[in-house]
Enzyme design. Sequence first.
Site, mmCIF file in Angstrom:
data_model
loop_
_atom_site.group_PDB
_atom_site.id
_atom_site.type_symbol
_atom_site.label_atom_id
_atom_site.label_comp_id
_atom_site.label_asym_id
_atom_site.label_seq_id
_atom_site.Cartn_x
_atom_site.Cartn_y
_atom_site.Cartn_z
ATOM 1 N N VAL A 23 0.852 -1.211 0.000
ATOM 2 C CA VAL A 23 0.000 0.000 0.000
ATOM 3 C C VAL A 23 0.874 1.242 0.000
ATOM 4 O O VAL A 23 1.706 1.438 0.884
ATOM 5 C CB VAL A 23 -0.920 0.023 1.246
ATOM 6 N N LYS A 30 -5.579 -1.613 -2.584
ATOM 7 C CA LYS A 30 -4.860 -0.983 -1.460
ATOM 8 C C LYS A 30 -5.852 -0.485 -0.418
ATOM 9 O O LYS A 30 -5.647 -0.640 0.794
ATOM 10 C CB LYS A 30 -3.988 0.156 -1.986
HETATM 11 N N1 HSE Z 1 0.922 0.802 -10.467
HETATM 12 C C1 HSE Z 1 1.058 1.212 -9.115
HETATM 13 C C2 HSE Z 1 0.959 2.733 -9.072
HETATM 14 C C3 HSE Z 1 2.372 0.737 -8.550
HETATM 15 O O1 HSE Z 1 0.931 3.367 -10.128
HETATM 16 O O2 HSE Z 1 0.888 3.295 -7.999
HETATM 17 C C4 HSE Z 1 2.370 0.583 -7.074
HETATM 18 O O3 HSE Z 1 1.377 -0.272 -6.621
#
Ligand code: HSE
Length: 437
Positions: free
Chosen positions: A134, A207
């Site tokens: 997260v 998250k």
């Molecule tokens: N793809 C995710 C972001 C990476 O852009 O925050 C981290 O989880």
Amino acid sequence: MAEALRIGIAGLGTVGASVLRVLTETAVELKRQCGRDLVVTAVSARDRSRDRAVPLGAAEWFDDPVELARQADIDVFVELIGGAEGAAHDSVKAALEAGRHVVTGNKALLSRHGVALAEIAERKGVLLNYEAAVAGGIPVIKTMRESLAGNSITRVFGILNGTCNYILTRMEAEGLSFDACLKDAQRLGYAEADPTFDIEGQDTAHKLSILTSIAFGTRIAPDDIYMEGISNISQADIRAAAELGYRIKLLGVAQKTDSGIEQRVHPTMVPTASVIAQVHGVTNAVAIETDILGELLLSGPGAGGNATASAVVGDIADIAKSRPGFQHGPVFGRPAKELKPYKKARMRSHAGGYFIRLTVYDRIGVFAAIAKRMADNEISLESIVQHADGLDSSDSKTVILVTHETTEAAVRKAVDGITKDGHLIDKPQVIRIERAD
Ligand code: HSE
């Protein structure tokens, strides 16, 4: 001095390679902090021949991560494969069952199977650490689980996806197209393997579901999240928001209400002067409101190899410092078996302000009809303006409304009514306004 901590890493993509590099480059300092060596003794990845620009040293190679989790001579299994099912799930489960500590950055896995995996970890007396899952490098899990013990959390919200924040920031600052910004985010290694997970809100939802569980002591409820992504946010919205004193952010919000818990992910207008509106680019931020502390805002790098590796290495170091026989705290802040059932608040009951952008025919009575639909649904307006937008033609005009606090149900009914009245040329745009200081 204690024996070396033996680490097995499964997954050597951007994050895995960064973790290996950080462990190698900071080995002396980590030993000083942890009182023992941290040594990678086993690795697994899909392609053995790929050049990762980091030395694998004497680490034993495993083609199969599940075999590594079960059979390698390791104390900690680090899962950086990704995905809720398959090799990631099987290997983490196998490692926990074999009594090994686990570190993972896998939000999809925890969102779907976190409680079941926590039950195994707690039964086996091992740690399941997931700070990287997260908000990348921000130590939000530790803060909520440990530093805020005794606080009762009422709302947690944040910018949890670096890719979306990067896109929205550049669209606003440089007037660039959505597609151009997304391509850059992918090139810089921020985006998920499937970027629709970022832009449609899935990654934020994963998250958020984890934060909700820790905040409210409830079982993780990934299927009860209201979700809208940013792909329909246009330059017209961004410009109108700026003129009204707002900025658009993709927020994940979990909030206790009288009817249950709201979990929602959607583009949100936040006051330009608020602290969260100042969070730009790939940076993430999490605001936590509690009864004792008040509001806390943590911000920092949320995506990319280094940010994630920082959190993973911190989790490994915690395990290195723990001692055999030490009773570990529960994975989600309360014993997994005691997490309460999740009680969902209906999205239609959500209360808040709304921004509504309508593209209408330029004819007499349209403004009055819109105002009437609002009044009929007991929606009090803060402002209603006919907007001079560059996209307007001689036949079409943009009308922007900002409401005082009302309900989602009232707004949906009013907008449906306006659509039925036949005055709209284009799909109506509705963006929720979030209270933020
Ligand atoms: N793809 C995710 C972001 C990476 O852009 O925050 C981290 O989880």
